[in-house]
Every structure is written in C-alpha cells, then in structure tokens.
Design an enzyme around this catalytic site. Structure first.
Site, PDB file in Angstrom:
ATOM      1  N   GLY A  21      24.095   0.184   3.697  1.00 36.90           N
ATOM      2  CA  GLY A  21      22.932   0.689   4.423  1.00 36.90           C
ATOM      3  C   GLY A  21      21.848  -0.379   4.477  1.00 36.90           C
ATOM      4  O   GLY A  21      21.337  -0.806   3.448  1.00 36.90           O
ATOM      5  N   TYR A  54      15.180   0.509   2.729  1.00 31.59           N
ATOM      6  CA  TYR A  54      15.589   0.597   1.319  1.00 31.59           C
ATOM      7  C   TYR A  54      16.686  -0.420   1.028  1.00 31.59           C
ATOM      8  O   TYR A  54      16.585  -1.226   0.097  1.00 31.59           O
ATOM      9  CB  TYR A  54      16.063   2.024   1.029  1.00 31.59           C
ATOM     10  CG  TYR A  54      16.189   2.389  -0.432  1.00 31.59           C
ATOM     11  CD1 TYR A  54      16.596   1.469  -1.396  1.00 31.59           C
ATOM     12  CD2 TYR A  54      15.912   3.690  -0.857  1.00 31.59           C
ATOM     13  CE1 TYR A  54      16.711   1.822  -2.731  1.00 31.59           C
ATOM     14  CE2 TYR A  54      16.025   4.055  -2.192  1.00 31.59           C
ATOM     15  CZ  TYR A  54      16.429   3.118  -3.124  1.00 31.59           C
ATOM     16  OH  TYR A  54      16.551   3.478  -4.444  1.00 31.59           O
ATOM     17  N   ARG A  69      13.848  11.017   4.621  1.00 31.51           N
ATOM     18  CA  ARG A  69      13.068  12.215   4.936  1.00 31.51           C
ATOM     19  C   ARG A  69      12.017  11.919   5.986  1.00 31.51           C
ATOM     20  O   ARG A  69      11.469  10.829   6.047  1.00 31.51           O
ATOM     21  CB  ARG A  69      12.347  12.716   3.678  1.00 31.51           C
ATOM     22  CG  ARG A  69      13.263  13.361   2.693  1.00 31.51           C
ATOM     23  CD  ARG A  69      12.476  14.144   1.671  1.00 31.51           C
ATOM     24  NE  ARG A  69      11.850  13.281   0.685  1.00 31.51           N
ATOM     25  CZ  ARG A  69      10.970  13.726  -0.204  1.00 31.51           C
ATOM     26  NH1 ARG A  69      10.592  14.987  -0.194  1.00 31.51           N
ATOM     27  NH2 ARG A  69      10.455  12.897  -1.091  1.00 31.51           N
ATOM     28  N   SER A 118      21.032   7.696  -2.141  1.00 28.71           N
ATOM     29  CA  SER A 118      20.870   8.577  -0.978  1.00 28.71           C
ATOM     30  C   SER A 118      20.400   9.963  -1.437  1.00 28.71           C
ATOM     31  O   SER A 118      20.803  10.446  -2.497  1.00 28.71           O
ATOM     32  CB  SER A 118      22.198   8.713  -0.232  1.00 28.71           C
ATOM     33  OG  SER A 118      22.750   7.438   0.046  1.00 28.71           O
ATOM     34  N   ASN A 119      19.544  10.595  -0.632  1.00 27.70           N
ATOM     35  CA  ASN A 119      19.030  11.925  -0.978  1.00 27.70           C
ATOM     36  C   ASN A 119      19.847  13.035  -0.309  1.00 27.70           C
ATOM     37  O   ASN A 119      20.428  12.806   0.739  1.00 27.70           O
ATOM     38  CB  ASN A 119      17.565  12.037  -0.538  1.00 27.70           C
ATOM     39  CG  ASN A 119      16.619  11.528  -1.615  1.00 27.70           C
ATOM     40  OD1 ASN A 119      16.809  11.822  -2.790  1.00 27.70           O
ATOM     41  ND2 ASN A 119      15.603  10.781  -1.213  1.00 27.70           N
ATOM     42  N   HIS A 125      15.706  14.772  -9.450  1.00 26.15           N
ATOM     43  CA  HIS A 125      14.813  14.044  -8.553  1.00 26.15           C
ATOM     44  C   HIS A 125      14.303  15.057  -7.547  1.00 26.15           C
ATOM     45  O   HIS A 125      14.945  15.338  -6.544  1.00 26.15           O
ATOM     46  CB  HIS A 125      15.600  12.937  -7.860  1.00 26.15           C
ATOM     47  CG  HIS A 125      14.739  11.930  -7.147  1.00 26.15           C
ATOM     48  ND1 HIS A 125      13.598  11.400  -7.696  1.00 26.15           N
ATOM     49  CD2 HIS A 125      14.864  11.351  -5.936  1.00 26.15           C
ATOM     50  CE1 HIS A 125      13.067  10.537  -6.850  1.00 26.15           C
ATOM     51  NE2 HIS A 125      13.821  10.489  -5.770  1.00 26.15           N
TER      52      HIS A 125
END
Length: 316
Positions: A9, A13, A89, A126-127, A182
């Site tokens: 990715g 980030y 997000r 990753s979230n 988290h």
C-alpha cells in the site's frame, strides 16, 4: 544476506513508512507495492534519489500489483511485511465502518504474502486494526506470533504527547501505556504512567487525566476531522516502522502491540493490545504488566468486544 522489508500500500501511510524504513539504513531492500499503476515505482525512484542527501544505502523498489496476485513475486523472501492496504477513514466514520470493504483487500494481500513470503513476520496496520490482524492470521495460516498489529505504539505516543503538552514538559520525561483495542475499548493504563518517574496521578487531577484519555481514544478521529481528506500517517508510520525494525534486528524491545493472547491476564484466544517483546519470530512473549483491578476488568471487557467482532472476520 541483507534484510528485506515490504510495505503493501503506497498511500500516505505506506509511502511514509517506506521512507522511514529506508532512512534507518538497516535494510538492504524496501519493497513498496500498490494497485495504482506506476505510483510505487515513482515513489521508489524519488526516495532513491534522496539517498545521497540523507546518507542511506537501502534500495527502494516500487511494484504495481494486480487483482490476481500479479507483481507479488517482488516480495519474495521478505523478513517483515507491513500491510497498510485498504481505505482510510473519512470524517465521521468509525474504524468499524471499514470492516467489510477492507476485509476483502486485506484477505487478498494476506494470501499473496503466504504464497511468496511464507517465513515473514506480518505487521498489520489496516483498520479496523484488531479485526484485520485476526483476519490476516487466518488468511495466511501463519502461527499467531508471526502476525501482529500496530496500535498501542501509536496510541501510547498520542497519550504521551498530550500529557507532555498539558504539563509543558519534554516528551522524553513522560511514560504512558495504552492496552486493549484500537478504538472504543482502548484501555489507557494510568497506573503505569509517570512524569519524571512520579505517578501521573500525583501531577494531574483525575478529571484532567480522564480528559486526556478520551482525547487519546479519539486521537485518530481528531486528526481525521482536521485533514478532512484522509487519516493520520506521520505518527502511525513512525510506530509501524519502529516495530518492523525491532523484528528485523531481533531486538527484544518491549512495545504495546496487538498480539495473540493465550492465558495472559486470564484472557485467551483473541488478538488484543498488550505489551510484547518483539524479535525475529514476531512476538517472542507477552509481557504481563502489573495492572489495577479496574484496569484488568477494562482489558477483559475490551477482549470480549474484540472477540465478538473477530469471530465475524473468518467469513469475510
């Protein structure tokens, strides 16, 4: 043979993580992958041209990957893999809002990792973080100690920053700790927080500590709402890079990370934010921090909240 690290990715980030890893100058190669044609190669070229100025020899390689695993052969033999792939997000979104969309992406990446880098330690960022870490372990089939998530290093850094700012002291004089998940069930541990060695509770009133705890819990959303077009990446990438370095150097450093808990604190069979000793095998062992009864209760509550969601990811 020099060490090899892959960052999956090449968004803000991922590219910032790749930059930090390259500038450490402890890896022979940093591989950066992305699905956007040419983007990782462009970033890699740019980073490589910074080497004479910054004075590092690490080579950065950028690779475009395809939906059926094209390009992933470039990650072969990686010692560490940092997965940043997925959607960030937007303001007003919770991390959980990303569950379905990011699960598909992370599962695809994890399957390629298992194929081309079967001995790697995988750091997931990753979230939603705890769930994606669990999913990555399931999809790779790796032993739990070799799959871990980045959250506590970042959350602790945010808490430390807020305390230092509040008291007007250097960040290095402040020690804080956050465990749990988290997100909403993050468990800051005031009993383990000190300022110049003195307990945090002796220098700040309880209501002020609670205010900073809440700000820490919402730390990502605060940045998110200011940026409007993306998520935090400077502090998160610093955290992920630090963990990758600890694994590559087999350092034995202790950091709060999302790790598989199996009996510690009376909690079993779940990925949770705890302190762990990191090394070449990933999580060498979980370090049980002395906690108050209230903190243990909060940690168990976090474990159950995460467990319920992690049970769902196996089917995503």
């Amino acid at each position: 043979m020099g060490k090899k690290v892959t960052v999956v990715g090449a968004g803000f980030y991922g590219s910032t993580t790749a930059q930090r890893l390259a500038e450490y100058d402890v890896f022979e190669t940093v591989v950066l992958t992305d699905i956007i044609e040419g983007k990782p190669a462009g970033i890699a070229l740019d980073l490589n041209q910074s080497r004479p100025i910054e004075g590092f020899e690490t080579k950065v390689v950028g690779v475009t990957t395809g939906p059926n695993g094209e390009g992933y052969e470039a990650i072969e033999g990686s010692d560490v893999i940092v997965i940043t792939a997925g959607f960030p997000r937007k303001p007003g979104m919770s991390r959980m809002d990303l569950l379905d969309v990011n699960a598909k992406i992370v599962r695809t990446v994890a399957e390629q990792v298992a194929k081309y880098a079967p001995n790697a330690v995988v750091i997931v960022v990753s979230n939603p973080l705890d769930e994606m870490t669990a999913l990555t372990q399931i999809a790779t089939g790796f032993p739990q100690n070799r799959v871990l998530g980045q959250a506590g290093v970042l959350d602790t850094a945010r808490f430390t920053h807020f305390v230092a700012e509040e008291l007007g002291v250097p960040v290095k004089s402040v020690k804080t700790l956050t465990l749990g998940s988290h997100g909403d069930t993050m468990v800051p541990v005031p009993s383990q927080c000190t300022v110049d060695g003195k307990p945090l509770s002796s220098v700040l009133p309880a209501d002020k500590i609670e205010e900073l705890v809440v700000r820490t819990r919402n730390g990502g959303a605060e940045v998110n709402n200011l940026l409007k077009t993306g998520s935090a990446y400077y502090a998160p990438s610093a955290a992920a890079a630090k963990m990758a370095r600890a694994v590559a150097e087999d350092s034995g450093e202790v950091w709060p990370v999302c790790a598989w808990v199996d009996g510690e604190y009376g909690i079993s069979g779940v990925y949770l934010g705890v302190q762990a000793e990191l090394g070449a095998t990933g999580v060498r062992r979980i370090v049980e921090t002395p906690l108050t009864d209230d903190e243990v209760a909060a940690l168990k509550e976090a474990a159950e909240a995460v467990r319920a969601k992690q049970a769902d990811v196996a089917n995503l």
